[in-house]
Design an enzyme around this catalytic site. Structure first.
Site, PDB file in Angstrom:
ATOM      1  N   ARG A 197      -4.873   7.015   0.271  1.00 61.32           N
ATOM      2  CA  ARG A 197      -3.967   5.880   0.084  1.00 61.32           C
ATOM      3  C   ARG A 197      -4.400   5.026  -1.107  1.00 61.32           C
ATOM      4  NH1 ARG A 197      -5.636   1.907   3.902  1.00 61.32           N
ATOM      5  NH2 ARG A 197      -3.638   0.853   3.632  1.00 61.32           N
ATOM      6  N   ASN A 228       0.195  -2.425   5.636  1.00 68.48           N
ATOM      7  CA  ASN A 228       0.811  -3.683   6.011  1.00 68.48           C
ATOM      8  C   ASN A 228       2.239  -3.481   6.529  1.00 68.48           C
ATOM      9  OD1 ASN A 228      -0.046  -6.335   6.136  1.00 68.48           O
ATOM     10  ND2 ASN A 228       1.202  -6.909   4.379  1.00 68.48           N
ATOM     11  N   CYS A 234       0.850  -1.190   0.000  1.00 70.26           N
ATOM     12  CA  CYS A 234       0.000   0.000   0.000  1.00 70.26           C
ATOM     13  C   CYS A 234       0.881   1.233   0.000  1.00 70.26           C
ATOM     14  CB  CYS A 234      -0.834   0.091   1.261  1.00 70.26           C
ATOM     15  SG  CYS A 234      -1.967  -1.248   1.425  1.00 70.26           S
TER      16      CYS A 234
HETATM   17  C1  CHO Z   1      -3.702  -5.643   4.108  1.00 73.10           C
HETATM   18  C2  CHO Z   1      -4.124  -4.211   4.204  1.00 73.10           C
HETATM   19  C3  CHO Z   1      -2.925  -3.334   3.937  1.00 73.10           C
HETATM   20  C4  CHO Z   1      -2.586  -3.272   2.484  1.00 73.10           C
HETATM   21  C5  CHO Z   1      -1.260  -3.864   2.244  1.00 73.10           C
HETATM   22  O1  CHO Z   1      -0.258  -3.360   2.642  1.00 73.10           O
HETATM   23  N1  CHO Z   1      -1.323  -5.033   1.555  1.00 73.10           N
HETATM   24  C6  CHO Z   1      -0.510  -6.073   1.173  1.00 73.10           C
HETATM   25  C7  CHO Z   1       0.934  -6.319   1.494  1.00 73.10           C
HETATM   26  O2  CHO Z   1       1.791  -5.461   1.412  1.00 73.10           O
HETATM   27  O3  CHO Z   1       1.273  -7.447   1.802  1.00 73.10           O
HETATM   28  C8  CHO Z   1      -4.720  -3.859   5.572  1.00 73.10           C
HETATM   29  C9  CHO Z   1      -5.055  -2.347   5.660  1.00 73.10           C
HETATM   30  C10 CHO Z   1      -6.229  -2.234   6.640  1.00 73.10           C
HETATM   31  C11 CHO Z   1      -6.405  -3.651   7.179  1.00 73.10           C
HETATM   32  C12 CHO Z   1      -7.771  -4.029   7.790  1.00 73.10           C
HETATM   33  C13 CHO Z   1      -8.152  -3.042   8.910  1.00 73.10           C
HETATM   34  O4  CHO Z   1      -7.098  -2.885   9.845  1.00 73.10           O
HETATM   35  C14 CHO Z   1      -9.421  -3.473   9.630  1.00 73.10           C
HETATM   36  C15 CHO Z   1      -9.417  -4.947  10.097  1.00 73.10           C
HETATM   37  C16 CHO Z   1      -8.573  -5.174  11.339  1.00 73.10           C
HETATM   38  C17 CHO Z   1      -8.611  -6.623  11.808  1.00 73.10           C
HETATM   39  O5  CHO Z   1      -7.771  -6.782  12.905  1.00 73.10           O
HETATM   40  C18 CHO Z   1      -8.146  -7.533  10.694  1.00 73.10           C
HETATM   41  C19 CHO Z   1      -9.003  -7.359   9.473  1.00 73.10           C
HETATM   42  C20 CHO Z   1      -9.061  -5.909   8.952  1.00 73.10           C
HETATM   43  C21 CHO Z   1     -10.185  -5.869   7.915  1.00 73.10           C
HETATM   44  C22 CHO Z   1      -7.705  -5.480   8.329  1.00 73.10           C
HETATM   45  C23 CHO Z   1      -7.265  -6.429   7.187  1.00 73.10           C
HETATM   46  C24 CHO Z   1      -5.950  -5.981   6.528  1.00 73.10           C
HETATM   47  C25 CHO Z   1      -6.040  -4.546   5.985  1.00 73.10           C
HETATM   48  C26 CHO Z   1      -7.050  -4.492   4.850  1.00 73.10           C
END
Ligand code: CHO
Length: 325
Positions: A16, A79, A2
């Site tokens: 973002r 992440n 991200c």
């Molecule tokens: C994975 C992404 C970040 C994007 C990223 O960096 N992706 C891939 C990578 O580099 O490996 C993060 C950003 C916000 C996160 C979400 C949010 O924090 C809200 C929520 C929090 C819970 O503890 C887990 C699920 C949940 C729904 C999270 C899942 C993972 C997410 C969606």
């Protein structure tokens, strides 16, 4: 991966790219001022600042990926797999679960300085939202409408809140290393370079853009950190909201991940699922998705911010082509 950026153009824009291999079904979610926000180890907040952002909602709780509040503070979770470390609940500390951190800060901080105060005695507690939704390894960027920005990282060493002089965050490694790496790109410039390499040799300027020859273009976190910072630092200032938000999305698109380029498992590719950007002063949330290149907007001030229930808008994913004949 991200990328998150704050861009200054008269007003301030924060948002973002969300890069992932699966769509989690996020929506645009507004948490109005009187929606009770519950925290596992901290007192509930019955009245707080209103928040708008991308989120999924589970058990009536807004699990924000990123958002902004009515005071012009923006925050995003990115992440941070590897370095991220959350701790057991600690007596005498403000224990906040990682999934609570975005609503916790945006509910109560009217500036980055206030966010820092809220974090001064914080412990990011290792608490899962549920058995199905386990804590995600994240770090965070917080920015405000003065342009100030910090990076929040909870590692085995403890909680660090770093001033973020570039207003950009991607993923690993830890933030101080990302910043130091920028020094390797000091010579990258919009202008064509002078020949200091071998002044006595005729090295023709055979192309425009040679000043950016060494700008990285990879999908990896370090490359995106460098490219997004460079693009933001040289982004023009527009004369209108439309021009500014257009510029903002161009900054994010400089590090967009196209499908097919970042294989995270055999035949599974991470890509930029959505890009969003909010005008921090006006509380207008703009977004586009991989499928839909149109910019969509939700204005928080057009809603009843005194309400006590979450307000959700489904993400518009359909590409609408402007047929001209
Ligand atoms: C994975 C992404 C970040 C994007 C990223 O960096 N992706 C891939 C990578 O580099 O490996 C993060 C950003 C916000 C996160 C979400 C949010 O924090 C809200 C929520 C929090 C819970 O503890 C887990 C699920 C949940 C729904 C999270 C899942 C993972 C997410 C969606």
């Amino acid at each position: 991966m991200c990328t998150s950026v704050i861009y200054t153009a008269g007003d301030y824009y924060f948002g973002r790219n969300l890069d992932l291999e699966v769509n989690l079904g996020q929506e645009v979610v507004i948490t109005p001022r009187n929606k009770t926000l519950e925290f596992r180890e901290m007192p509930n907040l019955e009245h707080h600042y209103a928040i708008i952002g991308m989120s999924i909602v589970r058990d009536d709780y807004p699990l924000y990926f990123d958002g902004v509040n009515e005071k012009g503070v923006g925050m995003a979770g990115l992440n941070f797999d590897g370095p991220a470390h959350y701790f057991p609940v600690q007596e005498g500390k403000d224990n906040i679960a990682s999934f609570e951190l975005v609503p916790y800060i945006l509910a109560a901080a009217s500036s980055v300085a206030e966010a820092k105060k809220l974090l001064s005695n914080a412990n990011i507690a290792n608490i899962n939202f549920s058995d199905k939704l386990q804590a995600a390894p994240l770090h965070w960027i917080i920015a405000d409408k003065t342009g100030a920005s910090v990076t929040v990282e909870s590692t085995a060493k403890g909680l660090n809140v770093y001033d973020n002089p570039v207003g950009v965050l991607t993923n690993n490694p830890e933030f101080p290393r990302q910043l130091l790496n920028l020094s390797n790109y000091r010579s990258v410039a919009p202008a064509n370079p002078a020949n200091v390499f071998a002044p006595n040799v005729d090295l023709p300027v055979y192309s425009r853009g040679l000043g950016t020859h060494f700008l990285p273009g990879g999908m990896d976190s370090e490359s995106r950190f460098v490219k997004a910072t460079f693009t933001k630092m040289h982004a023009p200032v527009g004369n209108s909201e439309v021009e500014n938000i257009t510029n903002y999305f161009h900054i994010l698109q400089s590090v967009e991940q196209q499908k097919g380029l970042d294989e995270v498992a055999p035949n599974t590719f991470e890509y930029t699922i959505y890009s969003d950007g909010s005008n921090l002063k006006k509380g207008i949330f703009y977004y586009k998705t991989y499928e839909n290149s149109q910019i969509n907007a939700v204005d928080m001030h057009k809603e009843d911010l005194e309400a006590s229930e979450l307000i959700t808008y489904p993400v518009q994913n359909k590409q609408i082509i402007n047929q001209q004949n």
